[in-house]
Write a protein that holds these residues in place. Structure first.
Motif, PDB file in Angstrom:
ATOM      1  N   GLY A 160      -5.353   8.410 -15.424  1.00  0.00           N
ATOM      2  CA  GLY A 160      -4.616   8.527 -16.793  1.00  0.00           C
ATOM      3  C   GLY A 160      -3.548   7.092 -16.560  1.00  0.00           C
ATOM      4  N   SER A 161      -3.333   6.542 -15.396  1.00  0.00           N
ATOM      5  CA  SER A 161      -2.611   5.414 -15.329  1.00  0.00           C
ATOM      6  C   SER A 161      -3.676   4.289 -14.845  1.00  0.00           C
ATOM      7  CB  SER A 161      -1.499   5.763 -14.218  1.00  0.00           C
ATOM      8  OG  SER A 161      -0.490   6.597 -14.902  1.00  0.00           O
ATOM      9  N   PRO A 162      -3.413   2.977 -15.601  1.00  0.00           N
ATOM     10  CA  PRO A 162      -4.387   2.056 -15.342  1.00  0.00           C
ATOM     11  C   PRO A 162      -3.859   1.249 -13.945  1.00  0.00           C
ATOM     12  CG  PRO A 162      -2.798   1.260 -17.108  1.00  0.00           C
ATOM     13  CD  PRO A 162      -2.746   3.052 -16.828  1.00  0.00           C
ATOM     14  N   ILE A 163      -4.437   0.361 -13.553  1.00  0.00           N
ATOM     15  CA  ILE A 163      -4.036  -0.729 -12.583  1.00  0.00           C
ATOM     16  C   ILE A 163      -2.829  -1.409 -13.191  1.00  0.00           C
ATOM     17  CG2 ILE A 163      -4.562  -2.617 -11.109  1.00  0.00           C
ATOM     18  CD1 ILE A 163      -7.500  -1.504 -11.268  1.00  0.00           C
ATOM     19  N   ARG A 164      -1.618  -1.284 -12.389  1.00  0.00           N
ATOM     20  CA  ARG A 164      -0.324  -1.951 -12.970  1.00  0.00           C
ATOM     21  C   ARG A 164       0.329  -2.582 -11.827  1.00  0.00           C
ATOM     22  NH1 ARG A 164       3.833   1.825 -12.308  1.00  0.00           N
ATOM     23  NH2 ARG A 164       2.948   4.071 -11.883  1.00  0.00           N
ATOM     24  N   ILE A 165       1.444  -2.982 -12.154  1.00  0.00           N
ATOM     25  CA  ILE A 165       2.524  -3.561 -11.126  1.00  0.00           C
ATOM     26  C   ILE A 165       3.805  -2.528 -11.090  1.00  0.00           C
ATOM     27  CG2 ILE A 165       4.136  -5.326 -10.692  1.00  0.00           C
ATOM     28  CD1 ILE A 165       2.388  -7.495 -12.105  1.00  0.00           C
ATOM     29  N   ALA A 166       3.915  -2.166  -9.712  1.00  0.00           N
ATOM     30  CA  ALA A 166       5.017  -1.023  -9.334  1.00  0.00           C
ATOM     31  C   ALA A 166       5.767  -1.513  -8.315  1.00  0.00           C
ATOM     32  CB  ALA A 166       4.426   0.142  -9.294  1.00  0.00           C
ATOM     33  N   PRO A 167       7.167  -0.838  -8.185  1.00  0.00           N
ATOM     34  CA  PRO A 167       7.919  -0.970  -7.226  1.00  0.00           C
ATOM     35  C   PRO A 167       7.172  -0.280  -5.942  1.00  0.00           C
ATOM     36  CG  PRO A 167       8.949   0.450  -8.421  1.00  0.00           C
ATOM     37  CD  PRO A 167       7.549   0.074  -9.446  1.00  0.00           C
ATOM     38  N   ILE A 168       7.369  -0.840  -4.811  1.00  0.00           N
ATOM     39  CA  ILE A 168       7.022   0.132  -3.614  1.00  0.00           C
ATOM     40  C   ILE A 168       7.971   1.280  -3.102  1.00  0.00           C
ATOM     41  CG2 ILE A 168       5.853  -1.988  -2.630  1.00  0.00           C
ATOM     42  CD1 ILE A 168       8.288  -2.138  -0.654  1.00  0.00           C
ATOM     43  N   ASP A 169       9.048   1.246  -3.998  1.00  0.00           N
ATOM     44  CA  ASP A 169       9.951   2.389  -4.004  1.00  0.00           C
ATOM     45  C   ASP A 169       9.447   3.557  -4.694  1.00  0.00           C
ATOM     46  OD1 ASP A 169      11.522   1.416  -2.020  1.00  0.00           O
ATOM     47  OD2 ASP A 169      12.956   0.577  -3.716  1.00  0.00           O
ATOM     48  N   GLU A 170       8.440   3.534  -5.456  1.00  0.00           N
ATOM     49  CA  GLU A 170       7.800   4.447  -6.335  1.00  0.00           C
ATOM     50  C   GLU A 170       7.225   5.727  -5.692  1.00  0.00           C
ATOM     51  OE1 GLU A 170       5.685   3.748 -10.510  1.00  0.00           O
ATOM     52  OE2 GLU A 170       4.167   3.778  -8.779  1.00  0.00           O
ATOM     53  N   MET A 171       6.927   5.530  -4.235  1.00  0.00           N
ATOM     54  CA  MET A 171       6.510   6.643  -3.704  1.00  0.00           C
ATOM     55  C   MET A 171       7.065   6.564  -2.206  1.00  0.00           C
ATOM     56  SD  MET A 171       2.449   6.075  -4.826  1.00  0.00           S
ATOM     57  CE  MET A 171       2.651   4.512  -4.887  1.00  0.00           C
ATOM     58  N   PRO A 172       6.913   7.494  -1.383  1.00  0.00           N
ATOM     59  CA  PRO A 172       7.254   7.456  -0.131  1.00  0.00           C
ATOM     60  C   PRO A 172       6.659   6.392   0.907  1.00  0.00           C
ATOM     61  CG  PRO A 172       6.882   9.710  -0.777  1.00  0.00           C
ATOM     62  CD  PRO A 172       6.278   9.089  -1.682  1.00  0.00           C
ATOM     63  N   PHE A 173       7.382   5.540   1.201  1.00  0.00           N
ATOM     64  CA  PHE A 173       6.793   4.283   2.169  1.00  0.00           C
ATOM     65  C   PHE A 173       6.370   5.042   3.530  1.00  0.00           C
ATOM     66  CE2 PHE A 173       6.831   0.647   4.875  1.00  0.00           C
ATOM     67  CZ  PHE A 173       6.076  -0.048   4.209  1.00  0.00           C
ATOM     68  N   ALA A 174       4.972   4.459   4.039  1.00  0.00           N
ATOM     69  CA  ALA A 174       4.454   5.152   5.254  1.00  0.00           C
ATOM     70  C   ALA A 174       4.397   4.114   5.935  1.00  0.00           C
ATOM     71  CB  ALA A 174       3.385   5.978   4.866  1.00  0.00           C
ATOM     72  N   GLY A 175       4.005   2.680   5.666  1.00  0.00           N
ATOM     73  CA  GLY A 175       3.772   1.737   6.540  1.00  0.00           C
ATOM     74  C   GLY A 175       2.856   0.553   5.893  1.00  0.00           C
ATOM     75  N   ALA A 176       2.895  -0.827   6.730  1.00  0.00           N
ATOM     76  CA  ALA A 176       2.051  -1.866   6.113  1.00  0.00           C
ATOM     77  C   ALA A 176       1.143  -2.419   7.232  1.00  0.00           C
ATOM     78  CB  ALA A 176       3.118  -2.825   5.668  1.00  0.00           C
ATOM     79  N   THR A 177       0.295  -3.268   6.675  1.00  0.00           N
ATOM     80  CA  THR A 177      -0.572  -3.911   7.595  1.00  0.00           C
ATOM     81  C   THR A 177      -0.907  -5.155   6.874  1.00  0.00           C
ATOM     82  OG1 THR A 177      -1.717  -1.943   8.282  1.00  0.00           O
ATOM     83  CG2 THR A 177      -3.015  -3.798   8.502  1.00  0.00           C
ATOM     84  N   ASN A 205      -5.510   0.603   9.896  1.00  0.00           N
ATOM     85  CA  ASN A 205      -5.615  -0.038  11.191  1.00  0.00           C
ATOM     86  C   ASN A 205      -6.427  -1.375  11.373  1.00  0.00           C
ATOM     87  OD1 ASN A 205      -4.396   2.136  12.394  1.00  0.00           O
ATOM     88  ND2 ASN A 205      -6.286   3.397  11.868  1.00  0.00           N
ATOM     89  N   ALA A 206      -6.714  -1.838   9.826  1.00  0.00           N
ATOM     90  CA  ALA A 206      -7.573  -3.143   9.838  1.00  0.00           C
ATOM     91  C   ALA A 206      -6.851  -4.395  10.170  1.00  0.00           C
ATOM     92  CB  ALA A 206      -8.146  -3.243   8.543  1.00  0.00           C
ATOM     93  N   GLY A 207      -5.557  -4.418  10.392  1.00  0.00           N
ATOM     94  CA  GLY A 207      -4.876  -5.637  10.669  1.00  0.00           C
ATOM     95  C   GLY A 207      -3.859  -5.457  11.729  1.00  0.00           C
ATOM     96  N   ARG A 208      -2.864  -6.313  11.426  1.00  0.00           N
ATOM     97  CA  ARG A 208      -1.562  -6.181  12.350  1.00  0.00           C
ATOM     98  C   ARG A 208      -0.348  -5.172  11.550  1.00  0.00           C
ATOM     99  NH1 ARG A 208       3.161  -9.114  13.035  1.00  0.00           N
ATOM    100  NH2 ARG A 208       2.500 -10.636  11.659  1.00  0.00           N
ATOM    101  N   ARG A 209      -0.130  -4.115  12.334  1.00  0.00           N
ATOM    102  CA  ARG A 209       1.189  -3.310  11.574  1.00  0.00           C
ATOM    103  C   ARG A 209       2.609  -4.307  11.280  1.00  0.00           C
ATOM    104  NH1 ARG A 209       0.830   2.094  11.727  1.00  0.00           N
ATOM    105  NH2 ARG A 209      -1.499   2.854  11.828  1.00  0.00           N
ATOM    106  N   VAL A 210       2.983  -4.162  10.311  1.00  0.00           N
ATOM    107  CA  VAL A 210       4.290  -4.903  10.032  1.00  0.00           C
ATOM    108  C   VAL A 210       5.309  -4.005   9.426  1.00  0.00           C
ATOM    109  CG1 VAL A 210       3.250  -7.364   9.675  1.00  0.00           C
ATOM    110  CG2 VAL A 210       3.492  -5.742   7.738  1.00  0.00           C
ATOM    111  N   SER A 211       6.705  -4.220   9.608  1.00  0.00           N
ATOM    112  CA  SER A 211       7.691  -3.456   9.175  1.00  0.00           C
ATOM    113  C   SER A 211       7.786  -3.810   7.918  1.00  0.00           C
ATOM    114  CB  SER A 211       8.891  -3.570  10.174  1.00  0.00           C
ATOM    115  OG  SER A 211       9.562  -4.808  10.020  1.00  0.00           O
ATOM    116  N   ARG A 212       8.651  -2.938   7.175  1.00  0.00           N
ATOM    117  CA  ARG A 212       9.022  -3.115   5.875  1.00  0.00           C
ATOM    118  C   ARG A 212       9.670  -4.629   5.477  1.00  0.00           C
ATOM    119  NH1 ARG A 212      10.401   1.549   1.422  1.00  0.00           N
ATOM    120  NH2 ARG A 212      11.350   0.240  -0.180  1.00  0.00           N
ATOM    121  N   SER A 213      10.689  -4.622   6.569  1.00  0.00           N
ATOM    122  CA  SER A 213      11.401  -6.071   6.351  1.00  0.00           C
ATOM    123  C   SER A 213      10.639  -7.168   6.598  1.00  0.00           C
ATOM    124  CB  SER A 213      12.676  -5.874   7.288  1.00  0.00           C
ATOM    125  OG  SER A 213      11.962  -5.881   8.691  1.00  0.00           O
TER     126      SER A 213
END
Length: 393
Positions: free
Chosen positions: A373-390, A332-340
């Motif tokens: 056990g997993s360090p900070i890394r680059i990953a696809p956003i499809d790796e987990m169920p997408f819930a939203g973006a800001t 809630n710290a910014g403007r919500r945007v869609s995945r597209s």
């Protein structure tokens, strides 16, 4: 009298027969117990079942971690408010003591003068000029004394009010600290359960488990249009964990992941990302990229380790933007945007409970702190169920 005794009734079985029957009964009971226990014992979990349980435990641990972060933030705020009230009460007390000392000095001077009323003392003065001068001084002294009395009363009232507020803040602080302890116990319990499950795997099962995790991540990376090399790096969950006070404890796991895949693998997908829309987003991404390979530690905010929301908060702080602490508040710290509409620098959130966050870098990729056990890394956003973006900044 002995002739009237009832004769002892003999057992139909002899001594050896009794012992044999008892032995058979005990053996039957033991056998029944053995079969009953076997029937109710938990079957050995398959590698796939262990992975599913571990994934769920890590997700639940992250939910508890974000609740811990929120409780810690509230506890810190309550502690700071309590400290401010305590400092203000100390300053007021010092002013009260000064005012009281002034009144005491005036009373002592009056006692030394014989306790005569100032008007009587002035009336006994023979020199008219001296009389007028003393009258003016006495009036000023009276005004100062009256003001000192008012000041004492004012400080006493303020101190009483501050003490009342301090007691309320202390009660609030204790409540938040109790919640902090509860959430810490929840996090540690979930992580310990995951570690225990992984520790039961044989070497062969552990190899299959890690291969399944790597294959799953690589498959999602390919589906997102990425190379998959970054996702496989660091995706094997070793089950190690640390409390937030030991932020460097996950470093060995991080180094192991990086050495297994090569440090360049973490950075390779950056060649495919989109340019940042502005200088602040570029600064946030640059900071996050500099953290690649550092360990995930729950409750950590850097500089040697981070949890997911700690990383995004620190990344945008480096760009001059202040974000709240938890995933629940960052969304809630910014403007919500869609995945597209996603652009580099946006915060991307996952799971229905908004319990995980990453920093989007374009090309369907993000930088995030995954889990113990997993360090900070680059990953696809499809790796987990997408819930939203800001979008912040």
């Amino acid at each position: 009298m002995a002739a009237h005794r009832k004769p002892r009734q003999q057992s139909p079985l002899g001594g050896q027969a009794v012992r044999a029957a008892a032995t058979l009964a005990l053996a039957s009971a033991a056998t029944a117990t053995l079969f009953e226990g076997t029937g109710h014992a938990d079957p050995r979990l398959t590698t796939a079942q262990v992975k599913a349980k571990v994934d769920r435990l890590y997700e639940e641990a992250e939910v508890a971690t974000e609740k811990y972060n929120g409780a810690k933030e509230k506890a810190d705020e309550a502690r700071a408010a309590f400290d401010r009230l305590r400092d203000e009460a100390a300053r007021r007390t010092e002013r009260l003591n000064t005012a009281r000392a002034g009144l005491g000095a005036a009373a002592a001077a009056q006692y030394r003068s014989g306790g005569l009323d100032p008007a009587v003392q002035l009336a006994l003065t023979s020199d008219p000029d001296e009389y007028l001068e003393r009258a003016a001084l006495a009036e000023k002294a009276g005004d100062r004394q009256a003001a000192a009395v008012v000041a004492v009363r004012r400080e006493l009232g303020a101190i009483r009010r501050l003490r009342g507020e301090s007691e309320g803040r202390m009660t609030t602080l204790r409540e938040h600290e109790a919640e902090l302890r509860r959430q810490k116990a929840a996090v540690l319990g979930k992580l310990e359960a995951a570690r225990t499950l992984l520790a039961r795997l044989t070497a062969e099962e552990r190899a299959r488990y890690e291969a399944a995790v790597a294959a799953q991540s690589a498959g999602r990376a390919t589906g997102a249009g990425g190379t998959g090399s970054a996702t496989a790096a660091g995706s094997t969950a070793s089950g190690s964990y640390a409390a937030p006070t030991g932020q460097t404890a996950g470093a060995p796991a991080a180094r192991a992941d990086r050495s297994a895949s090569g440090s360049s693998g973490d950075r390779a997908p950056l060649a495919t990302v989109s340019p940042a829309p502005d200088s602040r987003a570029a600064a946030a991404i640059s900071f996050a990229r500099a953290q690649l390979g550092k360990p995930y530690v729950w409750g950590a905010t850097g500089p040697s380790a981070y949890d997911c929301s700690g990383l995004t908060q620190a990344s945008w702080r480096a760009a001059g933007v202040s974000l709240p602490r938890t995933t629940y508040t960052q969304i809630n710290a910014g403007r919500r945007v869609s995945r597209s509409e996603l652009a580099p620098g946006d915060l991307v959130f996952f799971y229905s409970g908004i319990s995980h966050v990453g920093l989007y870098i374009g090309g369907g990729q993000m930088i995030h702190a995954p889990r113990p056990g997993s360090p900070i890394r680059i990953a696809p956003i499809d790796e987990m169920p997408f819930a939203g973006a800001t979008r912040v900044g």
